[in-house]
Design a protein around this motif. Structure first.
Motif, PDB file in Angstrom:
ATOM      1  N   PRO A 269      36.463  35.905   7.464  1.00  0.00           N
ATOM      2  CA  PRO A 269      35.068  36.295   7.207  1.00  0.00           C
ATOM      3  C   PRO A 269      34.091  35.445   8.002  1.00  0.00           C
ATOM      4  N   LEU A 270      32.896  35.988   8.209  1.00  0.00           N
ATOM      5  CA  LEU A 270      31.840  35.261   8.891  1.00  0.00           C
ATOM      6  C   LEU A 270      31.304  34.151   7.990  1.00  0.00           C
ATOM      7  N   LEU A 271      30.647  33.189   8.607  1.00  0.00           N
ATOM      8  CA  LEU A 271      30.044  32.112   7.818  1.00  0.00           C
ATOM      9  C   LEU A 271      29.007  32.667   6.847  1.00  0.00           C
ATOM     10  N   LEU A 272      28.276  33.701   7.288  1.00  0.00           N
ATOM     11  CA  LEU A 272      27.304  34.327   6.402  1.00  0.00           C
ATOM     12  C   LEU A 272      27.995  34.983   5.215  1.00  0.00           C
ATOM     13  N   VAL A 343      44.190  51.654   5.500  1.00  0.00           N
ATOM     14  CA  VAL A 343      45.596  51.326   5.764  1.00  0.00           C
ATOM     15  C   VAL A 343      45.757  50.617   7.107  1.00  0.00           C
ATOM     16  N   MET A 344      44.961  51.017   8.098  1.00  0.00           N
ATOM     17  CA  MET A 344      45.110  50.487   9.454  1.00  0.00           C
ATOM     18  C   MET A 344      44.465  49.119   9.634  1.00  0.00           C
ATOM     19  N   ILE A 345      43.354  48.865   8.943  1.00  0.00           N
ATOM     20  CA  ILE A 345      42.594  47.624   9.140  1.00  0.00           C
ATOM     21  C   ILE A 345      42.932  46.653   8.020  1.00  0.00           C
ATOM     22  N   ASP A 346      43.358  45.474   8.382  1.00  0.00           N
ATOM     23  CA  ASP A 346      43.750  44.457   7.408  1.00  0.00           C
ATOM     24  C   ASP A 346      42.861  43.231   7.593  1.00  0.00           C
ATOM     25  N   LEU A 347      41.916  43.052   6.687  1.00  0.00           N
ATOM     26  CA  LEU A 347      41.029  41.898   6.712  1.00  0.00           C
ATOM     27  C   LEU A 347      41.184  41.129   5.411  1.00  0.00           C
ATOM     28  N   PRO A 348      41.073  39.809   5.451  1.00  0.00           N
ATOM     29  CA  PRO A 348      41.245  39.020   4.217  1.00  0.00           C
ATOM     30  C   PRO A 348      40.167  39.332   3.200  1.00  0.00           C
ATOM     31  N   PRO A 349      40.545  39.641   1.957  1.00  0.00           N
ATOM     32  CA  PRO A 349      39.549  39.957   0.927  1.00  0.00           C
ATOM     33  C   PRO A 349      38.896  38.686   0.394  1.00  0.00           C
ATOM     34  N   PRO A 350      37.795  38.817  -0.324  1.00  0.00           N
ATOM     35  CA  PRO A 350      37.175  37.649  -0.962  1.00  0.00           C
ATOM     36  C   PRO A 350      38.095  37.062  -2.027  1.00  0.00           C
ATOM     37  N   PRO A 351      37.952  35.777  -2.323  1.00  0.00           N
ATOM     38  CA  PRO A 351      38.784  35.168  -3.369  1.00  0.00           C
ATOM     39  C   PRO A 351      38.562  35.857  -4.713  1.00  0.00           C
ATOM     40  N   GLY A 352      39.652  36.225  -5.352  1.00  0.00           N
ATOM     41  CA  GLY A 352      39.559  36.853  -6.664  1.00  0.00           C
ATOM     42  C   GLY A 352      39.360  38.346  -6.656  1.00  0.00           C
ATOM     43  N   ALA A 353      39.229  38.968  -5.465  1.00  0.00           N
ATOM     44  CA  ALA A 353      39.053  40.421  -5.417  1.00  0.00           C
ATOM     45  C   ALA A 353      40.371  41.095  -5.750  1.00  0.00           C
ATOM     46  N   PRO A 354      40.374  42.089  -6.639  1.00  0.00           N
ATOM     47  CA  PRO A 354      41.620  42.765  -6.997  1.00  0.00           C
ATOM     48  C   PRO A 354      42.192  43.549  -5.825  1.00  0.00           C
ATOM     49  N   ALA A 355      43.460  43.891  -5.929  1.00  0.00           N
ATOM     50  CA  ALA A 355      44.092  44.719  -4.910  1.00  0.00           C
ATOM     51  C   ALA A 355      43.423  46.082  -4.867  1.00  0.00           C
ATOM     52  N   GLY A 356      43.337  46.649  -3.668  1.00  0.00           N
ATOM     53  CA  GLY A 356      42.703  47.950  -3.499  1.00  0.00           C
ATOM     54  C   GLY A 356      41.280  47.878  -3.008  1.00  0.00           C
ATOM     55  N   PHE A 357      40.740  46.661  -2.919  1.00  0.00           N
ATOM     56  CA  PHE A 357      39.394  46.488  -2.393  1.00  0.00           C
ATOM     57  C   PHE A 357      39.515  45.911  -0.987  1.00  0.00           C
ATOM     58  N   GLY A 358      39.278  46.726   0.010  1.00  0.00           N
ATOM     59  CA  GLY A 358      39.420  46.270   1.379  1.00  0.00           C
ATOM     60  C   GLY A 358      38.402  46.903   2.281  1.00  0.00           C
ATOM     61  N   TYR A 359      38.716  46.866   3.580  1.00  0.00           N
ATOM     62  CA  TYR A 359      37.793  47.392   4.592  1.00  0.00           C
ATOM     63  C   TYR A 359      38.313  48.718   5.110  1.00  0.00           C
ATOM     64  N   PRO A 360      37.459  49.740   5.203  1.00  0.00           N
ATOM     65  CA  PRO A 360      36.083  49.779   4.700  1.00  0.00           C
ATOM     66  C   PRO A 360      36.054  50.044   3.205  1.00  0.00           C
TER      67      PRO A 360
END
Length: 669
Positions: A269-272, A343-360
């Protein structure tokens, strides 16, 4: 906005010299052309807040603001009188002909009323005095109305901040996080509202000029130009709007790809993103939690699906087959696209975010597509400037949804922005095809009522019911260390927090109580001594604070947080005077005992009933020199009690409590 903070800080440190700054703010806001770019509203709100906090004298500030506004109006009047009709031809006035026209229309129709009312109308405010001078309106008559308008304007525009500052200390003591969350939400809504409104207005003002440039380019580039003219036929009245949709499509598509590429290259993630996530987590509080969880649920399938089906049913009932097909295809293909990209884009989720919450993010992207494409469908059937309201409404709803999910930590900020951008790109692509193929107009008012009413009913039904499950999924998880009971009782109690972790020192309440064991025995003993447990106050109870006819003892004590978590148990004891209560708040400690028993930290307080400005009532903490802690000690006399070291200021010890050991068997004779 560091410059804004610096100005307000200087004003608070120099209350007399600040009058000159207030004068200049009002003067620049009233000066023709300059007043468009001066952010007078936030500056005057900040000044009003300093008045309410007691840093600046109120009548003095109002007088300075009124004098500055009158001087600015008079200067604009002089410029208009000096140049006359030639002012339209001078730079920079010729860049704002529409504002001069609006000012002239107001002056010619309602001269005195225009001078008075224009003082409260944003962009027109600095132009009406110049138009009055240009039209040679008598200065004496002008000055009299202008003076009255400036005085009322100064008082009115300083009043919101004044009221806010006067009640800030009382409110912030118990609801500072809630106030900050609501202000942040209001700021986000204002930002999105301004972006949508001014972007639409710019496009509307430049559509014809842009179409002319494209047609000229197509004539000089015949090979590529024929593709442009195939899409944009200059003989069709909607060609300009199609061209603007196309320009927005390319611009936003480039922005989305750039943001996605940046995230993929960084792999983190970005610093922002991290800063916003940490800030939101620090603002967690029980009253805002339920509201934000409800907002985060308005993008769920039961809400968007109901509105989509209702709109589809109406289109089919009215036999708008092509519109129904585009509506269904845009929604269905958009959902498939988002699922595929997830499915194609894999970005690290925020800490504590449940599975299934991703990008976009599915909810944000689909809300943008559904609400945005519906706005594209109905906007063209609306007259003039009314075409912008579906876009404003859609932007507002998506902002509420996105803010709620940011608050809960479901997505990074870049994910939310990227999801909204992707949704806009898709709906623009679908909107261009729809606008170029579907040319048949029909009455959109029944469809608009059906769609937005279905969305509102579904949201009001689903969001409150989903709030608890949403909060359960995003409950902050903290690592808790283990302590031995004997070590905690003797020395390790010092490892637990001694005060709340607040930014404002005045709200870092001492945590002067620690308890080891289940809450039931403690609660039973406290109730036997006249203390009563209070359920956590919800929004209904909080709004009841506005009811001045309710006795103070019947009003709730608002919840407080420790490390973004509300107290688990709140016990209160009403005092005889009816204006004070003693409370004991207990939170889960960041540690557990090695024998499996829970550990709690708490604050004993005396609260005074206060009514800031007479508008509402609140229970606010007051210094009681340990009287509430002594009352807790007396109520728990049958349990094991021990006093820890004394706090240096104020002089107060930490009360350690644990259940009494069970009585042993009677000795045999």
């Amino acid at each position: 906005m560091s410059w804004l903070d610096a100005i307000t800080a200087w004003i608070g440190a120099n209350p007399v010299a600040a009058g000159l700054v207030i004068f200049l703010i009002a003067f620049c806001d009233a000066l023709v052309i300059v007043g468009i770019v001066v952010p007078a509203l936030p500056l005057l709100f900040a000044v009003g807040t300093l008045i309410g906090l007691g840093h600046i004298n109120g009548p003095y500030a109002v007088a300075c603001a009124a004098l500055g506004a009158f001087a600015g109006d008079a200067s604009s009047y002089w410029l208009g009188h000096r140049w006359g009709p030639r002012m339209r031809e001078q730079w920079p006035f010729r860049r704002y002909p529409q504002l001069l026209d609006r000012g002239e229309v107001l002056m010619r129709r309602h001269a005195p009323k225009a001078i008075l009312s224009a003082r409260y109308i944003g962009a027109v405010r600095p132009f009406v005095p110049a138009v009055a001078g240009m039209l040679r309106y008598p200065f004496r008559r002008y000055a009299l109305v202008s003076a009255l308008a400036c005085v009322s304007w100064g008082a009115l525009f300083l009043a919101p901040g004044w009221l806010f500052g006067a009640s800030y200390d009382a409110v912030a003591a118990v609801a500072d996080r809630l106030a900050i969350v609501l202000l942040a939400l209001a700021a986000a809504l204002a930002l999105v509202w301004a972006i949508v409104l001014y972007s639409w207005r710019w496009c509307a003002d430049h559509a014809d000029a842009l179409l002319a440039r494209v047609l000229l380019w197509s004539q000089t580039h015949p090979h590529l130009g024929r593709y442009a003219t195939a899409l944009i036929d200059p003989t069709r009245p909607r060609s300009a709007s199609l061209l603007l949709l196309l320009v927005c499509l390319f611009g936003l598509a480039w922005l989305w790809f750039w943001l996605l590429g940046t995230l993929l290259v960084r792999g983190e993630p970005l610093l922002l993103d991290v800063a916003v996530h940490d800030s939101m987590r620090a603002l967690r509080n029980p009253l805002a939690d339920r509201l934000m969880a409800a907002l985060a649920a308005i993008g769920d399938l039961p809400v968007l699906g109901v509105a989509t089906v209702v709109a589809l049913a109406w289109l089919l009932w009215r036999r708008r087959w092509l519109s129904a097909g585009y509506w269904l295809a845009t929604s269905a293909l958009g959902a498939a696209m988002v699922a595929l990209l997830g499915v194609m884009i894999d970005l690290p989720p925020p800490p504590g975010a449940p599975a299934g919450f991703g990008y976009p993010p599915m909810a944000i992207t689909m809300a943008t597509i559904v609400l945005g494409f519906f706005a594209v469908m109905i906007a063209r059937e609306l007259p003039g400037r009314r075409r912008v309201w579906p876009y404003l409404l859609g932007g507002t709803l998506v902002t509420l949804l996105g803010f709620g999910r940011l608050y809960l930590g479901a997505h990074w900020l870049s994910e939310s922005v990227g999801g909204a951008l992707l949704g806009i790109v898709w709906l623009l692509l679908a909107g261009i095809v729809y606008r170029s193929q579907v040319r048949r107009s029909f009455n959109m008012r029944p469809l608009s009522w059906a769609f937005y009413l279905a969305f509102a009913v579904a949201a009001l039904w689903h969001a409150p019911r989903a709030a608890e499950s949403v909060l359960a999924r995003f409950q902050p998880v903290e690592q808790r260390q283990q302590l031995a009971m004997a070590h905690w009782w003797s020395r390790d109690w010092r490892m637990l927090p001694a005060s709340r972790n607040e930014r404002d020192p005045s709200r870092r309440w001492l945590l002067d109580v620690q308890y080891a064991g289940p809450l039931a025995p403690l609660q039973a003993r406290m109730q036997a001594s006249g203390w009563t447990p209070q359920p956590q106050a919800d929004w209904v109870a909080t709004l009841g604070l506005l009811d001045r006819s309710t006795a103070p003892h019947a009003q709730p004590v608002l919840p407080a947080t420790l490390e973004a978590e509300a107290e688990t148990l709140l016990l209160r004891r009403d005092l005889a005077d009816g204006q004070r209560v003693q409370v004991l708040r207990l939170w889960r400690a960041p540690a557990v005992l090695d024998d499996g028993q829970p550990l709690w930290v708490g604050a004993s307080q005396t609260l005074q009933w206060q009514q800031p400005l007479g508008l509402f009532g609140l229970w606010n903490p007051v210094e009681d020199h340990g009287q509430a802690q002594a009352a807790v000690r007396d109520a728990l006399a049958g349990m094991q009690l021990r006093e820890g070291d004394v706090f240096p200021a104020p002089q107060r010890s930490v009360l350690l409590i644990r259940p009494s050991p069970p009585a042993g068997p009677s000795p045999r004779r």
